[in-house]
Design a protein around this motif. Sequence first.
Motif, PDB file in Angstrom:
ATOM      1  N   ILE B  35     -12.184 -19.937   9.454  1.00  0.00           N
ATOM      2  CA  ILE B  35     -12.932 -20.701   8.460  1.00  0.00           C
ATOM      3  C   ILE B  35     -14.410 -20.317   8.511  1.00  0.00           C
ATOM      4  N   THR B  36     -14.870 -19.796   7.414  1.00  0.00           N
ATOM      5  CA  THR B  36     -16.282 -19.462   7.295  1.00  0.00           C
ATOM      6  C   THR B  36     -16.907 -20.365   6.228  1.00  0.00           C
ATOM      7  N   ASP B  37     -18.191 -20.176   5.974  1.00  0.00           N
ATOM      8  CA  ASP B  37     -18.875 -21.036   4.995  1.00  0.00           C
ATOM      9  C   ASP B  37     -18.235 -20.952   3.614  1.00  0.00           C
ATOM     10  N   GLU B  38     -17.927 -19.731   3.236  1.00  0.00           N
ATOM     11  CA  GLU B  38     -17.212 -19.538   1.972  1.00  0.00           C
ATOM     12  C   GLU B  38     -15.950 -18.768   2.273  1.00  0.00           C
ATOM     13  N   THR B  39     -14.863 -19.321   1.897  1.00  0.00           N
ATOM     14  CA  THR B  39     -13.593 -18.696   2.293  1.00  0.00           C
ATOM     15  C   THR B  39     -12.546 -18.879   1.202  1.00  0.00           C
ATOM     16  N   GLU B  40     -11.523 -18.039   1.271  1.00  0.00           N
ATOM     17  CA  GLU B  40     -10.423 -18.155   0.318  1.00  0.00           C
ATOM     18  C   GLU B  40      -9.265 -18.883   0.994  1.00  0.00           C
ATOM     19  N   VAL B  41      -8.721 -19.810   0.287  1.00  0.00           N
ATOM     20  CA  VAL B  41      -7.556 -20.508   0.850  1.00  0.00           C
ATOM     21  C   VAL B  41      -6.369 -20.352  -0.107  1.00  0.00           C
ATOM     22  N   ARG B  42      -5.212 -20.329   0.504  1.00  0.00           N
ATOM     23  CA  ARG B  42      -3.974 -20.219  -0.271  1.00  0.00           C
ATOM     24  C   ARG B  42      -3.512 -21.608  -0.694  1.00  0.00           C
ATOM     25  N   VAL B  43      -3.066 -21.702  -1.914  1.00  0.00           N
ATOM     26  CA  VAL B  43      -2.519 -22.970  -2.413  1.00  0.00           C
ATOM     27  C   VAL B  43      -1.095 -22.706  -2.901  1.00  0.00           C
ATOM     28  N   MET B  44      -0.183 -23.501  -2.436  1.00  0.00           N
ATOM     29  CA  MET B  44       1.209 -23.356  -2.886  1.00  0.00           C
ATOM     30  C   MET B  44       1.666 -24.680  -3.486  1.00  0.00           C
TER      31      MET B  44
END
Lengths: 129, 174
Positions: B35-44
Amino acid sequence: MVQEVTSRDVKTGSYPICGVFTRSSEENEDDVSEELDRLFSSLMGSKLDFLYQNLPLASQVDTSSLKSPRFMPENETYLTEELSEEEIIGKMIEYDPIVRMAPLKEYTVRVKIKSVDRAIPRVIEPEEI
Amino acid sequence: MEERYPWYEIVDSSEDVLQGDFIKECPVVFPPLEITDETEVRVMEYNVIVMSQSCDLVHKKLDLVLLCPIWPLSEIEKKSSFYQRKEGKEALRQGHSPGYHLLNKCKLDGFKTDDYLVVDFRSVYSVPFDFILDLATKRGRRLRLLPPYREHLSQTFARFFMRVGLPVDIPPFR
């Protein structure tokens, strides 16, 4: 003088009356139904069982042996499969394949992390003590 | 008999969320490895059923609500030759597949399912309570599993969770 004949005294060549006599028969009480039951089960056990041994498993009647009817299973595999229902269930219990399903939809989003806090427990107290 | 003991009912979106409620297309966020300040997360997104106990939900004793995905049986069959076979489906029906729970078809207008439904106990997600309340409202009227089928589902889930694998088992009787 009339001699009492108990079931213990009855002997036949064709069907032995076996088993331990119950208290009632030892005391020479007339328990006709019990004796009939015993006689019937003895007959069934010694003479007639062969007729019915495969009855629950029968899939076909061997018509060539109508004089002495015998119920034959189709083959040994069939016999085994029909006999081992518990085994089949056992196999079912053991066989529990995992199916990995893809989600309905999947995508990524960019998020900005505002803060990372240390978690604190949420305590729910029991209502009645 | 089936009319006296229906499996499902349709409830309004304003009703409390209870165990056995179906929520359509519920997004589940998967955190990234780092986890960084701006990150990509997966959504299912999954169609889910609520597994948390109704009393905990009604009394708001939970921060997170437990959910399990549900699938039409045909979707499971596509992925598994075992469940295509009669014995596989029977295993499901009789509760011999501990990771799954079979639910009846729904014949209610607007919520008709042509197929049986399968609850997947191995994929358990939790989402914030407020989130599920909001989502349930947004999704409109929803399907609800009724007692005793609801309790049966809950019991099956408990049985799945409390399984114990023995290191040295008693050999089978032959």
